[in-house]
Motif scaffolding. Structure first.
Motif, PDB file in Angstrom:
ATOM      1  N   GLY A  15      35.624 -30.009 -46.715  1.00 23.94           N
ATOM      2  CA  GLY A  15      34.618 -29.351 -45.888  1.00 23.94           C
ATOM      3  C   GLY A  15      33.213 -29.640 -46.384  1.00 23.94           C
ATOM      4  O   GLY A  15      32.248 -29.454 -45.677  1.00 23.94           O
ATOM      5  N   ALA A  16      33.130 -30.101 -47.645  1.00 25.84           N
ATOM      6  CA  ALA A  16      31.849 -30.541 -48.161  1.00 25.84           C
ATOM      7  C   ALA A  16      31.324 -31.583 -47.183  1.00 25.84           C
ATOM      8  O   ALA A  16      32.072 -32.407 -46.696  1.00 25.84           O
ATOM      9  N   VAL A  17      30.015 -31.514 -46.959  1.00 18.36           N
ATOM     10  CA  VAL A  17      29.413 -32.201 -45.826  1.00 18.36           C
ATOM     11  C   VAL A  17      29.677 -33.700 -45.754  1.00 18.36           C
ATOM     12  O   VAL A  17      28.767 -34.483 -45.860  1.00 18.36           O
ATOM     13  N   LYS A  18      30.928 -34.116 -45.647  1.00 19.37           N
ATOM     14  CA  LYS A  18      31.132 -35.548 -45.498  1.00 19.37           C
ATOM     15  C   LYS A  18      32.294 -35.835 -44.566  1.00 19.37           C
ATOM     16  O   LYS A  18      33.237 -35.075 -44.486  1.00 19.37           O
ATOM     17  N   GLY A  19      32.201 -36.959 -43.861  1.00 15.83           N
ATOM     18  CA  GLY A  19      33.203 -37.282 -42.855  1.00 15.83           C
ATOM     19  C   GLY A  19      34.379 -37.911 -43.481  1.00 15.83           C
ATOM     20  O   GLY A  19      34.718 -38.907 -43.699  1.00 15.83           O
ATOM     21  N   THR A  76      38.906 -18.011 -44.727  1.00 18.41           N
ATOM     22  CA  THR A  76      37.843 -17.633 -45.662  1.00 18.41           C
ATOM     23  C   THR A  76      36.490 -17.604 -44.954  1.00 18.41           C
ATOM     24  O   THR A  76      35.713 -16.659 -45.103  1.00 18.41           O
ATOM     25  N   LEU A 122      37.510 -27.109 -49.786  1.00 16.29           N
ATOM     26  CA  LEU A 122      36.113 -27.178 -50.220  1.00 16.29           C
ATOM     27  C   LEU A 122      35.669 -28.626 -50.323  1.00 16.29           C
ATOM     28  O   LEU A 122      34.578 -28.985 -49.909  1.00 16.29           O
ATOM     29  N   ALA A 123      36.551 -29.471 -50.880  1.00 21.54           N
ATOM     30  CA  ALA A 123      36.180 -30.869 -51.069  1.00 21.54           C
ATOM     31  C   ALA A 123      36.045 -31.571 -49.722  1.00 21.54           C
ATOM     32  O   ALA A 123      35.137 -32.378 -49.525  1.00 21.54           O
ATOM     33  N   PHE A 144      42.733 -24.286 -51.291  1.00 24.03           N
ATOM     34  CA  PHE A 144      41.365 -23.809 -51.091  1.00 24.03           C
ATOM     35  C   PHE A 144      40.380 -24.848 -51.614  1.00 24.03           C
ATOM     36  O   PHE A 144      39.420 -25.203 -50.948  1.00 24.03           O
ATOM     37  N   VAL A 145      40.664 -25.370 -52.821  1.00 28.11           N
ATOM     38  CA  VAL A 145      39.779 -26.365 -53.415  1.00 28.11           C
ATOM     39  C   VAL A 145      39.777 -27.639 -52.588  1.00 28.11           C
ATOM     40  O   VAL A 145      38.744 -28.273 -52.387  1.00 28.11           O
ATOM     41  N   LEU A 191      35.688 -25.361 -34.618  1.00 28.01           N
ATOM     42  CA  LEU A 191      36.381 -26.543 -34.102  1.00 28.01           C
ATOM     43  C   LEU A 191      35.951 -27.834 -34.806  1.00 28.01           C
ATOM     44  O   LEU A 191      36.780 -28.706 -35.076  1.00 28.01           O
ATOM     45  N   PHE A 198      28.948 -33.168 -35.621  1.00 27.54           N
ATOM     46  CA  PHE A 198      27.573 -32.717 -35.770  1.00 27.54           C
ATOM     47  C   PHE A 198      27.493 -31.186 -35.780  1.00 27.54           C
ATOM     48  O   PHE A 198      26.681 -30.585 -36.473  1.00 27.54           O
ATOM     49  N   GLY A 199      28.383 -30.546 -35.006  1.00 24.70           N
ATOM     50  CA  GLY A 199      28.403 -29.090 -34.936  1.00 24.70           C
ATOM     51  C   GLY A 199      28.653 -28.424 -36.272  1.00 24.70           C
ATOM     52  O   GLY A 199      28.365 -27.233 -36.444  1.00 24.70           O
ATOM     53  N   ALA A 200      29.203 -29.177 -37.250  1.00 24.34           N
ATOM     54  CA  ALA A 200      29.476 -28.586 -38.549  1.00 24.34           C
ATOM     55  C   ALA A 200      28.216 -28.509 -39.412  1.00 24.34           C
ATOM     56  O   ALA A 200      28.187 -27.807 -40.411  1.00 24.34           O
ATOM     57  N   PHE A 201      27.185 -29.251 -39.044  1.00 23.98           N
ATOM     58  CA  PHE A 201      26.004 -29.338 -39.904  1.00 23.98           C
ATOM     59  C   PHE A 201      24.867 -28.427 -39.477  1.00 23.98           C
ATOM     60  O   PHE A 201      24.000 -28.116 -40.270  1.00 23.98           O
TER      61      PHE A 201
END
Lengths: 301, 297
Positions: B293-297, B224, B290-291, B286-287, B170, B132-135
């Motif tokens: 870290g995109a808002v999904k678990g 980054t 991104l994929a 990096f890509v 974290l 949750f802390g990531a959102f």
């Protein structure tokens, strides 16, 4: 009984064997409880008090929210957020899907092109803002360039025009993030089953029909997650505004994030700042929670 | 990748197809220009003397190349009232980013490992709660964080920023490692357990040697994010301890004296070089970040 250890395990060893994972995780979890949940609770609490320069802990009901919603500047910030996020999401999605489809046509130098489209994502928004501030500079930037090219009457003063400045943030934001949308869509296109494409070709569907009526509808989840990611970026946008316009002219390009910062750290109105932060959190939750919920339900099915 | 094998939907052959193909390339190249133009303008502007910027054109190459602006941006440009250039602030960023990345990556690795390979009761709930802390929008933690840093005596220091970036990184690092470790077979872990290896033994001797892909993705992502951070930097540091993004913003918005656009551009490029280099060298990872870290678990 098999005894793998050479020395007899003591009670301490057995205790550690049983509990070590929990012992390692719990301080990290405690950190998250304190720094995320505890802090959110604190901010929510402060938003219900009369805190200004210093936090005060006497509850004062909804007075900060009443103040917030009576502040014209907050409405400017909300209007800007609405303009920025809708244009930002629409433009990034349109450019992203277009480029993804074009790149999906067996392009030989695809890797190089993709690298070029995506490099802005590696830059700080401050760098992007600085670059675009110079390019859009009325006087020496694009305006000057167009006049040199012979369009003497070309005027482009959006950066300093209170009515138009918000669109310069859209321009820079789309430049930075549309490649990201492209990458997400391209990954989606690549995961479409070959069999579907073959079936479409056998049925004699042309390329445009195949995309419009078969592939794009299949990519609904990708559209959904791209929307969520872009909306999330838009609501949090702070750096780009600070670098490009600093929220100005006046507060014409304020957004909730810059509003919160300004009330918290420049005007020291902690209560109002906390109330605006809570509004931001609620907005993000309203977008993310239904999305995560539907994702989880789909996975369990 | 599989769609590559099937012919792209626009097939080559025939006059009409060839025209389409040319058109396709034209559009793709046009967009390349669109993305590259600002970088081109930044570089050329940074190499021009100020007089040429005033008289010349935005998109022309410099008639006389000079690195004066770069030197000035590095060591004498004014950040607010101090005129030492960006150098001390780049150092601040390095001092902040190196420990923050290492600590948050290490903690994320061990956390992800404990949560996936030692699935104790409640592990999934703990992960969901930490994720949750990531959102959250960080505005919601700025005020209490400022007070806590004050209490800890870390207000306005690089150490404070290290703490902040570790804490809020974290969620992401745990996510990256959890997703990776879920794919690692439990059989290996169980075999090691039967051989008598403990929690840390398995982690350091078996799990970590398997994890370089996840480590690279996480380190690049964290680097980054932290290098490019502006919000925490401007909220929690003052003057001397500013990271480079905040200093860059101050250089550009210093209103005293003549506006030196070439110095601004050189400063922006200096601030961008570390992350750009990483992107060029390890773009693939990096890509991937991104994929993920995109808002999904």
């Amino acid at each position: 009984m098999v005894q793998p250890m050479k020395r007899r395990p003591t009670t301490v060893d057995r205790f550690l064997d049983r509990w070590l994972p929990q012992i390692v995780v719990s301080p990290l979890f405690a950190m998250s409880l304190f720094f995320v949940y505890g802090f959110i609770v604190w901010t929510v609490y402060i938003s219900f008090t009369r805190s200004s320069v210093l936090p005060s802990y006497a509850l004062d009901g909804l007075s900060q929210y009443v103040r917030l919603w009576a502040t014209p500047r907050w409405y400017v910030a909300l209007t800007n957020l609405f303009i920025f996020s809708s244009l930002f999401i629409i433009c990034c999605t349109a450019i992203g899907i277009l480029l993804a489809i074009l790149l999906d046509q067996r392009i030989r130098i695809e890797g190089a092109i993709r690298t070029i489209y995506l490099y802005p994502m590696a830059l700080s928004f401050i760098v992007t803002g600085t670059a675009w501030k110079w390019i859009l500079n009325p006087g020496l930037g694009i305006e000057h360039l167009m006049q040199q090219l012979g369009y003497e009457n070309f005027h482009f003063d959006w950066l300093v025009n209170p009515d138009m400045a918000i669109y310069t943030i859209v321009i820079a934001g789309v430049w930075q993030s549309s490649g990201y949308a492209m990458a997400l869509f391209l990954a989606g296109l690549r995961s479409v089953d070959d069999e579907v494409l073959k079936a479409a070709a056998i049925d004699g569907a042309g390329p445009i029909r195949t995309y419009v009526s078969i592939i794009l509808p299949m990519m609904r989840p990708v559209f959904m997650s791209t929307f969520i990611i872009l909306a999330h970026l838009a609501i949090k946008s702070f750096d780009l505004v600070m670098a490009l316009t600093g929220g100005g002219p006046g507060y014409a390009t304020d957004m909730p994030a810059t509003f919160m910062y300004s009330f918290a750290f420049q005007r020291s109105e902690l209560g109002t700042a906390a109330a605006s932060a809570v509004m931001m959190l609620v907005t993000i939750l309203a977008i993310i929670v239904p999305y995560l919920y539907s994702e989880l339900r789909e996975k369990n099915r | 990748m599989s769609a590559q094998a099937v012919a792209g939907i626009v097939r080559a052959g025939g006059m009409r197809q060839r025209v389409l193909r040319v058109l396709l390339f034209a559009v793709l190249c046009l967009f390349c220009l669109y993305y590259l133009a600002p970088l081109f303008v930044m570089i050329t502007t940074s190499l021009k003397p100020l007089a040429e910027i005033r008289s010349g054109s935005l998109i022309s190459l410099p008639k006389q190349v000079t690195f004066d602006a770069w030197g000035k941006a590095w060591s004498t440009a004014c950040v607010g009232v101090r005129c030492n250039g960006l150098k001390p602030y780049v150092l601040n960023s390095v001092m902040m980013v190196v420990p923050a990345v290492l600590i948050s990556t290490f903690l994320g690795a061990i956390n992800g490992y404990a949560l996936t390979k030692w699935r104790f009761r409640g592990a999934d709930t703990i992960f969901a709660m930490m994720l949750f802390g990531a959102f959250i929008p960080f505005q919601v933690v700025l005020l209490p964080m400022a007070r806590v840093l004050g209490v800890l005596g870390l207000a306005g220091s690089v150490y404070g920023l290290i703490l902040v970036h570790t804490v809020y990184g974290l969620a992401f690092t745990t996510l990256f490692f959890r997703n990776f470790f879920i794919g690692v077979s439990d059989g290996i872990i169980r075999a090691a357990m039967i051989d008598g290896a403990g929690f840390f033994g398995i982690f350091f001797r078996i799990v970590v040697p398997m994890a370089p892909p996840a480590i690279v993705v996480t380190v690049i992502w964290q680097f980054t994010q932290i290098w490019n951070d502006f919000l925490f930097g401007i909220a929690f540091t003052v003057g001397d301890s500013n990271p480079v993004t905040v200093a860059l913003n101050n250089v550009v918005n210093t209103s005293t004296g003549v506006k030196e656009y070439n110095v601004d551009m050189a400063a922006a490029i200096i601030a961008a070089i570390p992350t750009l280099l990483i992107y060029l060298v390890a773009g693939r990872y990096f890509v991937r970040g991104l994929a993920a870290g995109a808002v999904k678990g």
